[in-house]
Design a protein around this motif. Structure first.
Motif, PDB file in Angstrom:
ATOM      1  N   PRO A 187      10.148   6.069  -3.746  1.00 46.11           N
ATOM      2  CA  PRO A 187       9.381   4.801  -3.253  1.00 46.11           C
ATOM      3  C   PRO A 187       8.547   4.569  -4.631  1.00 46.11           C
ATOM      4  CG  PRO A 187       8.688   6.484  -1.928  1.00 46.11           C
ATOM      5  CD  PRO A 187       9.876   7.054  -2.818  1.00 46.11           C
ATOM      6  N   GLY A 191       4.856   0.766  -2.879  1.00 51.36           N
ATOM      7  CA  GLY A 191       5.748   0.542  -2.228  1.00 51.36           C
ATOM      8  C   GLY A 191       5.483  -0.074  -0.564  1.00 51.36           C
ATOM      9  N   GLU A 195       9.479   2.317   3.268  1.00 54.00           N
ATOM     10  CA  GLU A 195       9.750   2.995   2.184  1.00 54.00           C
ATOM     11  C   GLU A 195       9.377   4.595   2.120  1.00 54.00           C
ATOM     12  OE1 GLU A 195      10.380   1.164  -1.348  1.00 54.00           O
ATOM     13  OE2 GLU A 195      11.554  -0.508  -0.846  1.00 54.00           O
ATOM     14  N   THR A 196       8.191   4.350   2.173  1.00 49.99           N
ATOM     15  CA  THR A 196       7.071   5.584   2.008  1.00 49.99           C
ATOM     16  C   THR A 196       7.518   6.403   3.275  1.00 49.99           C
ATOM     17  OG1 THR A 196       5.384   4.164   0.890  1.00 49.99           O
ATOM     18  CG2 THR A 196       4.956   6.520   2.304  1.00 49.99           C
ATOM     19  N   TRP A 199      11.037   8.226   2.851  1.00 49.18           N
ATOM     20  CA  TRP A 199      10.805   9.315   1.816  1.00 49.18           C
ATOM     21  C   TRP A 199      10.131  10.693   2.568  1.00 49.18           C
ATOM     22  CZ3 TRP A 199      12.486  10.225  -2.736  1.00 49.18           C
ATOM     23  CH2 TRP A 199      11.885  11.151  -3.638  1.00 49.18           C
TER      24      TRP A 199
END
Length: 318
Positions: A187, A191, A195-196, A199
């Motif tokens: 990401p 972002g 998305e984080t 991850w």
């Protein structure tokens, strides 16, 4: 001492043995022996050196074969990527592969939110499908370390400059192998929170021991076209985690490779279907990462792909 059976010895060797035995029984005079040695020396000086010339043609053919196998573009031409809108319309092109549309993605957990609805809200697969490859190999000595093989997809895309994290799935099905490569996009710093969080979910998955990883990595199959026996077989194979298949794995800087060797008796029917009926089948596979911590979703689609009417006779030999 056991006597030799003349019927098992070639006549040429019998003549040499007989001549040798006669010579040993009646040795030649010293003068004749010296003359014979001198004649042999002269003959050896006049005769050209006895060197066997290398058989260059087979070596050239071998080099051409190796270059052909190393040329990954040949695979891309013979087994190309295609696009399919999903069930309800026309079938995908024969002998091809591609991303499985959201509406066709088989679920891992019954009653879970369909992937098509999740995509409407912007939820895309966590990984990007890079390549699907099917080839023939040796059933006695299959390719286990796919990532390092110079003629297969991972190293081909590394040479093309793709430095993302690769998840490599290596399925060994009798004399055939199916290798699937997907990439994880890190990401951006700014972002969205979703998305984080994904991850972090993936990083935690990678830090866990293999026994826990395989229980979190789920797989679900679907058949969209094929004989009744194939539909019945896949219906019995309920969605499950990879650990059920007792996988092996290798990992390194930037990749995780998981090998599933389908050699158990309960999967023998699948191997037979693959060999004799795969050219009649359109099937799909979906891979999931299951959450096991507070705040993580029960399942998160990693990626999904389909294979369409694969003719195993056209697959290349590795």
């Amino acid at each position: 001492q056991r006597s030799l059976d003349p019927g098992r010895i070639p006549r040429r060797l019998l003549r040499e043995i007989a001549n040798g035995g006669a010579a040993a029984a009646a040795p030649a005079p010293a003068g004749a022996l010296a003359k014979r040695e001198n004649g042999a020396e002269q003959a050896s000086e006049l005769a050209p050196p006895s060197r066997t010339r290398p058989r260059r043609l087979p070596l050239l053919r071998l080099s051409q074969q190796l270059r052909g196998r190393a040329d990954f573009s040949a695979k891309e031409r013979s087994f190309p990527r295609a696009h399919w809108a999903g069930p309800g319309g026309s079938l995908p092109p024969r002998h091809s592969w591609g991303d499985l549309p959201g509406a066709a993605v088989p679920r891992l957990v019954p009653g879970a939110r369909p992937q098509a609805e999740a995509e409407k809200d912007g939820a895309k697969p966590m990984l990007e499908l890079v390549d699907v490859d099917i080839f023939r190999s040796s059933e006695e000595d299959p390719i286990f370390q796919v990532y390092d093989h110079p003629s297969l997809a991972p190293q081909h895309f590394r040479r093309q400059g793709d430095n993302r994290f690769f998840l490599v799935m290596n399925f060994i099905i009798g004399p055939y192998q199916q290798v699937v490569v997907a990439a994880l996009n890190p990401p951006p710093a700014d972002g969205p929170p979703g998305e984080t969080a994904e991850w972090r979910m993936w990083n935690r998955f990678m830090q866990q021991p293999p026994s826990k990883r395989w229980r979190r990595l789920g797989i679900s199959a679907a058949c969209f076209e094929g004989p009744f026996i194939v539909h019945d077989l896949l219906r019995r194979m309920k969605p499950s985690h990879i650990g059920k298949f007792l996988p092996t794995h290798t990992e390194g800087d930037g990749y995780l490779e998981i090998t599933v060797h389908l050699n158990s008796s309960e999967l023998r029917r699948l191997r037979v279907v693959f060999h004799y009926s795969y050219h009649l089948i359109v099937n799909g596979l979906a891979y999931y990462l299951c959450g096991d911590a507070p705040g993580e979703p029960p399942e998160r689609l990693l990626f999904a792909h389909y294979c369409s009417f694969v003719d195993v006779k056209r697959l290349r030999q590795m």
